[in-house]
Design an enzyme around this catalytic site. Sequence first.
Site, short mmCIF file in Angstrom:
data_model
loop_
_atom_site.label_atom_id
_atom_site.label_comp_id
_atom_site.label_asym_id
_atom_site.label_seq_id
_atom_site.Cartn_x
_atom_site.Cartn_y
_atom_site.Cartn_z
N LYS A 22 -0.37 -5.08 -5.69
CA LYS A 22 -0.97 -5.27 -4.47
C LYS A 22 -2.02 -6.36 -4.44
CE LYS A 22 -2.82 -2.99 -0.35
NZ LYS A 22 -3.32 -1.42 0.26
N SER B 29 -1.94 -0.93 5.01
CA SER B 29 -1.99 -2.15 4.52
C SER B 29 -0.94 -2.56 3.37
CB SER B 29 -3.43 -2.33 4.11
OG SER B 29 -3.59 -1.65 2.97
N SER C 97 -2.63 4.09 3.79
CA SER C 97 -2.06 2.57 3.56
C SER C 97 -0.98 2.71 2.30
CB SER C 97 -2.81 1.62 3.03
OG SER C 97 -3.80 1.40 4.03
#
Length: 468
Positions: free
Chosen positions: A73, A148, A172
């Site tokens: 990520k 996210s 997230s």
Amino acid sequence: MQLTDLAFLARLDGVAQAELCARGEVSADELFDACMARIDALNPLLRPVVTVARERPRRVNAGPFSGVPFLVKDASAWPGLRWSMGSRLFASNVAQQQTPYGRRLEESGLVCAGKSAMSEFGVLFSTETLLEGVTHNPWDLACSATGSSGGSAVAVAAGLVPLAHASDGGGSIRIPASACGLFGFKPSRGRTVPASFVSSDFGDMTSEHCISRSVRDSALFLSLTEDRSSGSPVGFVRAPIARKLRIATWTRTVMGTEPEPSVRRAYDEAVALLTELGHTVEPIAPPLFDSPVLGDAFFLVSGAAVAGIVERVDQTRDMPVQHDELEPFSWALVEAFLERGPDALLHARSVFAQAVRAYFEATRGYDVVLTPTIATEPWRIGHLSPILGREELLRRTARAIGYTPIHNIAGCPAMSVPLHFPEGGLPIGTHFAAAPGNDALLLGLAYQLEEARPWKDRWPPYSIPALF
């Protein structure tokens, strides 16, 4: 091995790919090249990967995941790769150092194939940024991947990689996993080695882990990244739980509303399955929170984290951070935090402490807590756009994100399990949480649910196995 058969490897989880490699049936280079071919095939459509690491690794460590490609990520540094955190402010930033967390992943044999998309600084629950554009849900291109960690979820759901690193500061990992039909596990606070160079209240609430298709990939990933000095390491959980659980449950969100009918149907199916498996499921009154105050505290902490980033950048260059270098929502969080004065974080911490006491009081005596993961079906692209006004974004977020943040605040392990795949609709995850430290119990339950309602062959229409 035919690299043109893109779907063959895409259908395998990380453990299975590593086993092929260990037996010599496929090389690490072939796994990497096949991953690149899959990214090239679908990334232009779905856009989950923001930086592609095209150069084959010179050396792959021997480990349980040896040769398996994965994504990091973009919230985390990976040496030699762009590290933007979804923000125009860091559009040209390239990481130089490896984190302790990243070293563990390298030691496991995982091979970084690139960076996955995220919302700016991870503070918005939709992956659509002014820097990178929109990441599309492979179940419905008009729908958000949520956030996210939306890029990580989409890449796994589409079969580009078998698993992807993700992080969770309020849901997230779990929310994108729910929206994309995957398994999303959030470890207990402090369970894993550090993954950041800086600290903040928001960072302290954030857990690093992965989004995966199989439970065993997630369990192995956790065993490789956990902090073994913490006193009671989980190790590699390999099997379903063997005992019956006492499970507390409610459906009312922190805002006092009920979920949408489709979410309620998924929840009811989960309750029936758990009862069928012999567990005791007991509806209880949800914890009593002052919901607006708790939501305000959560975004104060988020705003403090972004304000800290702005301050550090201002200290390192002559020109302060410009208006067009951050998204409107990020600036709004910073401004709201600064307006509250020097006691803002102390106030937020006090609110959090009260909420944690209420949560533990309500769930005392239970092994697991069951709720929906999100209160609504995954939203359309633009519903949580960062260019919308702060108040409207907070209102829309509060309606949907009514279950997951408390577990970050309380430090609990939690997970979204993909149990509901409605015909013609998007997946809807079911959420489970346990007391801090009980990660192994949750993983054992996940194995049991995976056996009872297998999901590994549930592929979205815009995925490598469905298209090839």
